[in-house]
Design an enzyme around this catalytic site. Structure first.
Site, PDB file in Angstrom:
ATOM      1  CB  CYS A 257       5.126   2.211   7.192  1.00  8.48           C
ATOM      2  SG  CYS A 257       4.541   3.714   6.416  1.00  8.48           S
ATOM      3  CG  LEU A 258       6.443   1.165   1.016  1.00  4.86           C
ATOM      4  CD1 LEU A 258       5.860   1.470  -0.353  1.00  4.86           C
ATOM      5  CD2 LEU A 258       7.609   0.188   0.898  1.00  4.86           C
TER       6      LEU A 258
ATOM      7  N   GLY B 143       0.826  -1.199   0.000  1.00 12.03           N
ATOM      8  CA  GLY B 143       0.000   0.000   0.000  1.00 12.03           C
ATOM      9  C   GLY B 143       0.861   1.249   0.000  1.00 12.03           C
TER      10      GLY B 143
ATOM     11  CG  HIS C 182      -0.027   6.676   5.530  1.00 13.96           C
ATOM     12  ND1 HIS C 182       1.107   7.179   6.112  1.00 13.96           N
ATOM     13  CD2 HIS C 182       0.246   5.365   5.284  1.00 13.96           C
ATOM     14  CE1 HIS C 182       2.032   6.227   6.205  1.00 13.96           C
ATOM     15  NE2 HIS C 182       1.527   5.110   5.713  1.00 13.96           N
TER      16      HIS C 182
ATOM     17  CG  HIS D  63      -0.577   0.951   7.235  1.00 13.01           C
ATOM     18  ND1 HIS D  63       0.417   0.518   8.081  1.00 13.01           N
ATOM     19  CD2 HIS D  63       0.020   1.861   6.415  1.00 13.01           C
ATOM     20  CE1 HIS D  63       1.549   1.141   7.789  1.00 13.01           C
ATOM     21  NE2 HIS D  63       1.334   1.961   6.775  1.00 13.01           N
ATOM     22  CD  GLU D  64      -1.202   2.287   2.742  1.00  6.68           C
ATOM     23  OE1 GLU D  64      -0.818   3.475   2.686  1.00  6.68           O
ATOM     24  OE2 GLU D  64      -0.435   1.345   3.001  1.00  6.68           O
TER      25      GLU D  64
ATOM     26  CD  GLN E 173       3.142   5.793   2.687  1.00  7.65           C
ATOM     27  OE1 GLN E 173       2.160   5.247   2.221  1.00  7.65           O
ATOM     28  NE2 GLN E 173       4.159   5.107   3.186  1.00  7.65           N
TER      29      GLN E 173
HETATM   30 NI    NI Z   1       2.488   3.268   5.632  1.00  8.62          NI
END
Ligand code: NI
Length: 171
Positions: free
Chosen positions: A88-89, A44, A134, A130-131, A49
């Site tokens: 998480c990226l 995701g 953000h 999670h997304e 991000q």
């Molecule tokens: Ni993340």
């Protein structure tokens, strides 16, 4: 390919804006986000991000088609909760178990502005939560007790020492 912003970058803490224009630029953004997510081996990726504080995220799980969620809203969560190891990226190299509702129902728009409702469980429900976080400037580590949060950040800093130094120098 888009640059991925990481822990400490202010954009990750912004409250995202509603998207109102469903134009070619939005489609290009969604495609670029999917490409960036796939390239980084993520499941995701959310707007902030990649430096875009707008209500968009993409999800790509296994052999399923990548999905785009615009102006999403989680309208229902299950009472049942479960632990799942999240990463998480924007916090590369570290993972930690987070407890969240096991299932969710989300309402969103696709890249053409068409509304849809999706009921999800398993990894998809996890990724959606999670997304979606953000988009309110929330990271998964915010859900952890303070001591665990500190240890995750310490291990992130250890694993990313050289990159973080380069970042400070502005490289
Ligand atoms: Ni993340």
């Amino acid at each position: 390919m888009l640059d991925i912003y990481t822990l400490g970058d202010e954009v990750l803490r912004e409250k995202c804006k509603e998207i109102t224009k469903f134009d070619a630029a939005l489609k290009m953004l969604a495609d670029a986000m999917i490409e960036t997510m796939d390239e980084a081996d993520g499941v995701g990726l959310a707007g902030p991000q990649v430096g875009v504080p707008e209500k968009i995220f993409v999800i790509h799980i296994g052999d399923d088609e990548p999905m785009v969620f615009i102006n999403p809203e989680i309208i229902e969560t299950t009472i049942e909760e479960c632990p799942y190891e999240e990463g998480c990226l924007s916090i590369p190299g570290v993972y930690h178990e987070v407890i969240r509702p096991a299932g969710v129902t989300v309402q969103a728009q696709d890249v053409n502005g068409k509304a849809f409702t999706l009921k999800a469980d398993g990894l998809l429900a996890r990724a959606i939560q999670h997304e979606n976080d953000h988009l309110s400037g929330v990271l998964y580590i915010d859900h952890l007790p303070e001591s665990e949060q500190k240890s995750v950040i310490r291990s992130y800093e250890r694993k990313n020492r050289s990159r973080l130094k380069a970042k400070k120098r502005g490289v």
